[in-house]
Design an enzyme around this catalytic site. Structure first.
Site, short mmCIF file in Angstrom:
data_model
loop_
_atom_site.label_atom_id
_atom_site.label_comp_id
_atom_site.label_asym_id
_atom_site.label_seq_id
_atom_site.Cartn_x
_atom_site.Cartn_y
_atom_site.Cartn_z
N ILE A 1 0.87 -1.18 0.00
CA ILE A 1 0.00 0.00 0.00
C ILE A 1 0.91 1.23 0.00
O ILE A 1 1.80 1.33 0.84
CB ILE A 1 -0.88 0.05 1.27
CG1 ILE A 1 -1.55 -1.32 1.54
CG2 ILE A 1 -1.91 1.16 1.18
CD1 ILE A 1 -2.27 -1.38 2.89
N ASN B 1 8.06 -1.41 1.68
CA ASN B 1 8.50 -1.65 0.30
C ASN B 1 8.96 -0.31 -0.25
O ASN B 1 8.16 0.60 -0.41
CB ASN B 1 7.30 -2.20 -0.50
CG ASN B 1 7.61 -2.40 -1.97
OD1 ASN B 1 8.73 -2.12 -2.43
ND2 ASN B 1 6.63 -2.88 -2.72
N ILE C 1 4.17 -1.23 3.56
CA ILE C 1 3.93 0.17 3.22
C ILE C 1 5.00 0.66 2.25
O ILE C 1 6.20 0.50 2.49
CB ILE C 1 3.92 1.06 4.49
CG1 ILE C 1 2.83 0.57 5.44
CG2 ILE C 1 3.73 2.53 4.12
CD1 ILE C 1 1.41 0.62 4.90
N LYS C 2 4.54 1.27 1.16
CA LYS C 2 5.47 1.78 0.14
C LYS C 2 5.83 3.25 0.42
O LYS C 2 4.94 4.09 0.54
CB LYS C 2 4.85 1.68 -1.26
CG LYS C 2 4.82 0.24 -1.79
CD LYS C 2 4.04 0.16 -3.08
CE LYS C 2 4.93 0.21 -4.29
NZ LYS C 2 4.14 0.00 -5.54
N PHE C 3 7.13 3.49 0.48
CA PHE C 3 7.66 4.85 0.58
C PHE C 3 8.58 5.05 -0.64
O PHE C 3 9.22 4.10 -1.09
CB PHE C 3 8.55 5.01 1.82
CG PHE C 3 7.86 4.80 3.14
CD1 PHE C 3 7.07 5.80 3.69
CD2 PHE C 3 8.04 3.62 3.85
CE1 PHE C 3 6.46 5.62 4.93
CE2 PHE C 3 7.42 3.44 5.09
CZ PHE C 3 6.63 4.44 5.62
#
Ligand code: G3P
Length: 287
Positions: free
Chosen positions: A83, A135, A112-114
């Site tokens: 996400i 991620n 969690i995508k950063f």
């Protein structure tokens, strides 16, 4: 069914749970899914709403994203669902972290995508300390991948992915698959706590080469997974020859894994462009 020889995990890159169902039926398995703001904007329900001339409020769009990932999580309870936080080039690490805390609570199997930018790395370092799985997206260089490694030292294997975007490098004439090879080689000197997730896969060649290189995870759009399934889910061995079709090689660099994350050169124009595009696509959904 999953081929016996397949070591990597295979994710669908998409934002539509119906498509996930189709991919599951086609392949007989899936190990997770990656989403991003552009893919959520392409979700048929979101598109229908826009076609009616309507838009979401800020709260509604988050509720919609939550609804989509909940569906994905129900379809793949043992898979990993990525996400992505909203991040334009001006978004601060604190803002990303606030979003991350909420999103991580949405489903039990979230990553969690950063972005692989300075603020994204700062947020990632904190997120891992707070026990989140992450991620790191929009990675275009070995230095960014080394910074991901450095910012997440001590994390459990499986909790940290780095997503080098191969197709976007190909788009501008550079051999994106070579970045995967370079990162895998560089990570070979480390403790393997970061898993390489080949992303921005555009064709079957990318998928097969990623498998051959030993990428831990590959995420691909439905059409590529379908082509793979149509060919009987081949898993290439050393004999497979990838054709980079004249793309410029990306040379390997001796980047140490021992620095602090903020000592690496993190800037890359495609990371900035990527954040701009994701945020524009997201903002276009909002009133
Ligand atoms: O997994 C990342 C992917 O969604 C980006 O793909 O095709 O927009 O470069 P693409």
């Amino acid at each position: 069914m999953r081929p016996d020889k397949l070591k990597a995990r295979i994710f669908l890159d998409g934002g539509d749970p119906h498509e996930t169902q189709q991919a599951l039926a086609l392949l007989g398995f899936l190990d997770g899914q990656t989403t991003n703001p552009t893919l959520i904007a392409k979700n048929p329900q979101a598109k229908k709403l826009l076609e009616r001339g309507e838009k979401f409020t800020k709260e509604e769009i988050l509720n919609f994203y939550h609804f989509v990932v909940r569906e994905l999580s129900a379809l793949m309870p043992l898979g990993a669902i990525s996400i992505e936080v909203y991040a334009d080039p001006a978004t601060t690490a604190d803002d990303m972290l606030l979003q991350a805390e909420k999103m991580f609570s949405w489903i039990p199997n979230a990553h969690i995508k950063f972005p692989s930018s300075a603020e994204g790395l700062k947020a990632a370092e904190q997120a891992v300390k707070r026990g989140m799985r992450i991620n790191m997206t929009l990675c275009f260089t070995q230095e960014q991948a080394a910074a991901v490694y450095a910012a997440t030292r001590g994390a459990k294997k499986g909790d940290v992915f780095v997503s080098p975007f191969v197709g976007r490098l190909d788009d501008r004439g550079e051999d994106g698959m070579q970045l995967i090879a370079n990162i895998m080689r560089m990570y070979g000197q480390g403790d393997s706590h970061v898993e390489t997730l080949t992303a921005s896969v555009r064709n079957l060649g990318h998928l097969l080469r990623g498998l051959q290189l030993g990428s831990d995870i590959l995420t691909a759009p439905f059409n590529v997974l379908k082509e793979w399934a149509d060919q009987g889910l081949p898993v290439p061995d050393e004999g497979y020859v990838y054709d980079p079709k004249g793309l410029a090689p990306i040379p390997y660099k001796d980047v140490p894994l021992t620095l602090n994350w903020n000592q690496y050169h993190l800037e890359h124009d495609l990371t900035v462009k990527g954040m701009e595009r994701f945020s524009q696509d997201w903002n276009a959904l909002i009133k």
